[in-house]
Design an enzyme around this catalytic site. Sequence first.
Site, PDB file in Angstrom:
ATOM      1  N   CYS A 165      -2.481   3.382   8.916  1.00 33.22           N
ATOM      2  CA  CYS A 165      -3.550   2.508   8.422  1.00 33.22           C
ATOM      3  C   CYS A 165      -4.528   2.106   9.512  1.00 33.22           C
ATOM      4  CB  CYS A 165      -3.033   1.319   7.630  1.00 33.22           C
ATOM      5  SG  CYS A 165      -1.703   0.424   8.319  1.00 33.22           S
ATOM      6  N   HIS A 189       0.875  -1.183   0.000  1.00 36.30           N
ATOM      7  CA  HIS A 189       0.000   0.000   0.000  1.00 36.30           C
ATOM      8  C   HIS A 189       0.909   1.229   0.000  1.00 36.30           C
ATOM      9  CE1 HIS A 189      -3.522  -2.227   2.166  1.00 36.30           C
ATOM     10  NE2 HIS A 189      -3.849  -2.035   0.897  1.00 36.30           N
TER      11      HIS A 189
HETATM   12  N1  ARG Z   1      -3.100  -7.176   6.946  1.00 36.24           N
HETATM   13  C1  ARG Z   1      -3.575  -6.002   6.290  1.00 36.24           C
HETATM   14  C2  ARG Z   1      -3.570  -6.212   4.784  1.00 36.24           C
HETATM   15  O1  ARG Z   1      -2.651  -6.816   4.290  1.00 36.24           O
HETATM   16  C3  ARG Z   1      -2.747  -4.815   6.667  1.00 36.24           C
HETATM   17  C4  ARG Z   1      -3.279  -3.556   6.082  1.00 36.24           C
HETATM   18  C5  ARG Z   1      -2.480  -2.361   6.458  1.00 36.24           C
HETATM   19  N2  ARG Z   1      -3.022  -1.244   5.831  1.00 36.24           N
HETATM   20  C6  ARG Z   1      -2.359  -0.301   5.180  1.00 36.24           C
HETATM   21  N3  ARG Z   1      -3.023   0.684   4.696  1.00 36.24           N
HETATM   22  N4  ARG Z   1      -1.077  -0.385   5.001  1.00 36.24           N
HETATM   23  O2  ARG Z   1      -4.450  -5.799   4.075  1.00 36.24           O
END
Ligand code: ARG
Length: 293
Positions: free
Chosen positions: A274, A178
Amino acid sequence: MAFQPKLLMVDPSHFEVSYVINPWMKPGAWHEDPAGHLHQARTASAALHKALVEAGAEVLTMPGARGLPDMVFPANAAVVLDRRAIVARFACDERRGEEALFLKQFRSLQRRGGLDTVVQYPEGIFQEGAGDCIWDDSRQQFWAGYGQRSAKASLQVTEDFFNVPVVPLELVSPRFYHLDTCFLVLSGGEILYYPPAFSAEGRATIEGLAGKENVLEATDEDAAGFCVNAVNFGREIIMARPPRALVERLEARGYRVTGVDLDPFILSGGGAYCMTLRLNRESSAAVERAAAE
Ligand code: ARG
């Protein structure tokens, strides 16, 4: 504070690490001591909440849901600007069940006057919320990550919905899946980013639009500690426990850094940014429109 930031968080009671959809996720480590980790997660989430409130934010907490452990990362739920929300389409089956619950939450916010418009990305166009679409108040544009969880086609949808520029940044590493894991926009216009997560073209776009003097490069240690995944408003920055050198670099630019132990959430590949979703960002065009009314 003139404009108090309003942030959404999700209660961590149903958080766990039970599947792997990014390389940081460690279900094995979680299941060695699920009760202990859940206890630590509650403590960590409460510490983040406290740090945000002490820095001046208002925090709204919604319940999570059993079987949807990653709901604790509401940054992925939607992109919100100018009282308009567009709800995510998750790329991974494991998180798709969150869509209906977040839609319901945003519709209820809308009924209570907190939002004007709530829609969702079209079916089949993956987009994982503010985690992949970061508002830059200094430049009045979104920076949008694509290539890992969000589809390039989502960028046009975002641009049409909000009527603001959306700058594409290709993400080339599964570890930085992300945009918010490797890219942080600060209120003074600086950008902290982790170059190896981006294509050469993306790095050139960042340096070109931000200007070299505004670009801070995160180290391997900063990135692996999820410190780039930080919440900033005004001069306050809240992040997972930072290396001393990063704190000093940010303090030199006039920021105040608060570190929080977020280790249980790092076991799922997430940090402070997040775990929150900013609900009340306004573009200057919207502020001007409101003033003229
Ligand atoms: N386990 C989650 C996923 O892989 C973590 C999300 C973290 N979110 C972020 N915006 N980085 O989707």
